[in-house]
Design a protein around this motif. Structure first.
Motif, PDB file in Angstrom:
ATOM      1  N   LYS A 165       0.764  -1.117  -0.014  1.00 34.61           N
ATOM      2  CA  LYS A 165      -0.188  -0.003   0.092  1.00 34.61           C
ATOM      3  C   LYS A 165       0.710   1.315   0.038  1.00 34.61           C
ATOM      4  N   ASN A 166       1.988   1.139   0.149  1.00 30.30           N
ATOM      5  CA  ASN A 166       3.093   2.243   0.008  1.00 30.30           C
ATOM      6  C   ASN A 166       4.204   2.023  -0.796  1.00 30.30           C
ATOM      7  N   PRO A 167       4.069   1.876  -2.060  1.00 29.69           N
ATOM      8  CA  PRO A 167       4.981   1.608  -3.043  1.00 29.69           C
ATOM      9  C   PRO A 167       6.018   2.908  -3.355  1.00 29.69           C
ATOM     10  N   LYS A 168       5.398   4.102  -2.888  1.00 31.62           N
ATOM     11  CA  LYS A 168       6.433   5.372  -3.156  1.00 31.62           C
ATOM     12  C   LYS A 168       7.687   5.051  -2.311  1.00 31.62           C
ATOM     13  N   LEU A 169       7.340   4.592  -1.112  1.00 31.19           N
ATOM     14  CA  LEU A 169       8.723   4.461  -0.296  1.00 31.19           C
ATOM     15  C   LEU A 169       9.814   3.474  -0.931  1.00 31.19           C
ATOM     16  N   LYS A 170       9.517   2.364  -1.332  1.00 35.45           N
ATOM     17  CA  LYS A 170      10.359   1.633  -1.989  1.00 35.45           C
ATOM     18  C   LYS A 170      11.028   2.162  -3.444  1.00 35.45           C
ATOM     19  N   GLU A 171      10.165   2.906  -4.028  1.00 37.87           N
ATOM     20  CA  GLU A 171      10.672   3.443  -5.375  1.00 37.87           C
ATOM     21  C   GLU A 171      11.515   4.604  -5.124  1.00 37.87           C
ATOM     22  N   GLY A 172      11.211   5.218  -4.100  1.00 38.93           N
ATOM     23  CA  GLY A 172      12.108   6.308  -3.618  1.00 38.93           C
ATOM     24  C   GLY A 172      13.405   5.905  -3.322  1.00 38.93           C
ATOM     25  N   VAL A 173      13.527   4.744  -2.654  1.00 37.62           N
ATOM     26  CA  VAL A 173      15.039   4.254  -2.303  1.00 37.62           C
ATOM     27  C   VAL A 173      15.713   3.616  -3.480  1.00 37.62           C
ATOM     28  N   ILE A 174      14.990   2.871  -4.353  1.00 37.17           N
ATOM     29  CA  ILE A 174      15.551   2.295  -5.263  1.00 37.17           C
ATOM     30  C   ILE A 174      16.036   3.342  -6.397  1.00 37.17           C
ATOM     31  N   MET A 175      15.055   4.414  -6.696  1.00 39.95           N
ATOM     32  CA  MET A 175      15.957   5.413  -7.535  1.00 39.95           C
ATOM     33  C   MET A 175      16.870   6.286  -6.863  1.00 39.95           C
ATOM     34  N   GLY A 176      16.983   6.179  -5.636  1.00 45.20           N
ATOM     35  CA  GLY A 176      18.111   7.078  -5.131  1.00 45.20           C
ATOM     36  C   GLY A 176      17.550   8.311  -4.390  1.00 45.20           C
ATOM     37  N   LEU A 177      16.276   8.631  -4.518  1.00 42.60           N
ATOM     38  CA  LEU A 177      15.672   9.799  -3.935  1.00 42.60           C
ATOM     39  C   LEU A 177      15.613   9.994  -2.732  1.00 42.60           C
ATOM     40  N   ILE A 178      15.805   8.453  -1.750  1.00 37.08           N
ATOM     41  CA  ILE A 178      15.882   8.498  -0.324  1.00 37.08           C
ATOM     42  C   ILE A 178      16.986   7.725  -0.136  1.00 37.08           C
ATOM     43  N   PRO A 179      18.115   8.493   0.309  1.00 34.60           N
ATOM     44  CA  PRO A 179      19.603   7.854   0.383  1.00 34.60           C
ATOM     45  C   PRO A 179      19.334   6.794   1.558  1.00 34.60           C
ATOM     46  N   PRO A 180      20.117   5.876   1.434  1.00 34.41           N
ATOM     47  CA  PRO A 180      20.308   4.735   2.462  1.00 34.41           C
ATOM     48  C   PRO A 180      20.552   5.452   4.028  1.00 34.41           C
ATOM     49  N   GLU A 181      21.163   6.494   4.153  1.00 30.63           N
ATOM     50  CA  GLU A 181      21.305   7.006   5.490  1.00 30.63           C
ATOM     51  C   GLU A 181      19.894   7.520   6.072  1.00 30.63           C
ATOM     52  N   ARG A 182      19.333   8.024   5.161  1.00 29.88           N
ATOM     53  CA  ARG A 182      17.878   8.577   5.414  1.00 29.88           C
ATOM     54  C   ARG A 182      16.944   7.521   5.741  1.00 29.88           C
TER      55      ARG A 182
END
Length: 264
Positions: A165-182
């Protein structure tokens, strides 16, 4: 063994390890290979960076038509340039090496939660194994051990990344929009989907309204003493809960600590 630039150039061990990385099936071997290659790239970049006089000599040599590079030298120059390019694009991309079975298992869990469906078409998608290792590494750097808090942090990342129900979170991490440290330090509210945030805001507002109504209802009095906090700042209501010939039941609410009780 201690590695030098001369050994790297003569043995071409970097190419061998890179081919092994591509063929390896275990995540641990892939991470170890990438970390090893990255450390060798640092040797290459440090030793191949020319000083200012050397740069001038190379410019003169390149401008002279009588002095041409040999095929092997030109290939090494291309390899060095491509290596530098990859190094610039992937700065600090490799996680630390670990042999801890708990950490390795947590990296595998995070990597599995980052796996995309076969029909997914996300541009610039990063490697889930690398991302999983970097996210786990950031979590471990915060706690310095693999205790219950560390495991709880890992479980919360895995659960939120797997939430359909929250695909945007995974997409943001996979695309680099959300850094691993974040993503390693995000709270549950920050990782939640927009729908969940609205729902939580609604529940919070209802709870606040219910609390305010509970405080406003009833008649204020100092005749009752709270058995919990010992203060007399209370309100009370009276209701007929038994038969009509019985006295009414008095419900008391303490405005100080929220304690409730009744007198029959």
């Amino acid at each position: 063994m201690p590695m030098t630039l001369n050994v790297l150039q003569k043995t071409r061990i970097g190419m061998t390890v890179n081919n092994f990385r591509k063929a390896a099936s275990k995540d641990e071997l892939v991470v170890l290979s990438k970390t090893l290659i990255k450390s060798w790239k640092k040797l290459l970049s440090n030793d191949t960076t020319p000083s200012k006089p050397e740069k001038k000599d190379k410019e003169k040599a390149s401008s002279s038509p009588d002095q041409a590079d040999s095929p092997s030298e030109s290939m090494e120059a291309k390899d060095s340039q491509s290596t530098e390019g990859r190094k610039l694009m992937r700065q600090d991309s490799a996680a630390s090496i670990t042999n801890d079975p708990v950490r390795i298992k947590c990296r595998e869990l995070i990597a599995s939660s980052l796996q995309l469906d076969e029909d997914s078409n996300i541009p610039n998608a990063q490697c889930p194994i690398e991302l999983g290792a970097k996210i786990e590494d950031s979590i471990f750097l915060e706690f310095k051990n693999t205790d219950q808090k560390y495991k709880a942090r890992v479980r919360s990342r895995v659960a939120n990344l797997k939430d359909k129900k929250n695909p945007k979170l995974k997409e943001g991490v996979i695309m680099g929009l959300i850094p691993p440290e974040r993503i390693a330090n995000m709270s549950a509210e920050e990782m939640a989907s927009d729908e969940m945030r609205k729902l939580r805001a609604k529940f919070t507002k209802e709870s606040i309204d219910d609390h305010q109504m509970a405080r406003q209802e009833g008649t204020t009095t100092d005749l009752f003493k709270c058995g919990k906090c010992g203060k007399k700042n209370c309100t009370y209501n009276q209701l007929q809960t038994r038969s009509s010939d019985e006295p009414m039941t008095t419900f008391v609410f303490c405005l100080e600590c929220g304690n409730r009780w009744k007198f029959c």
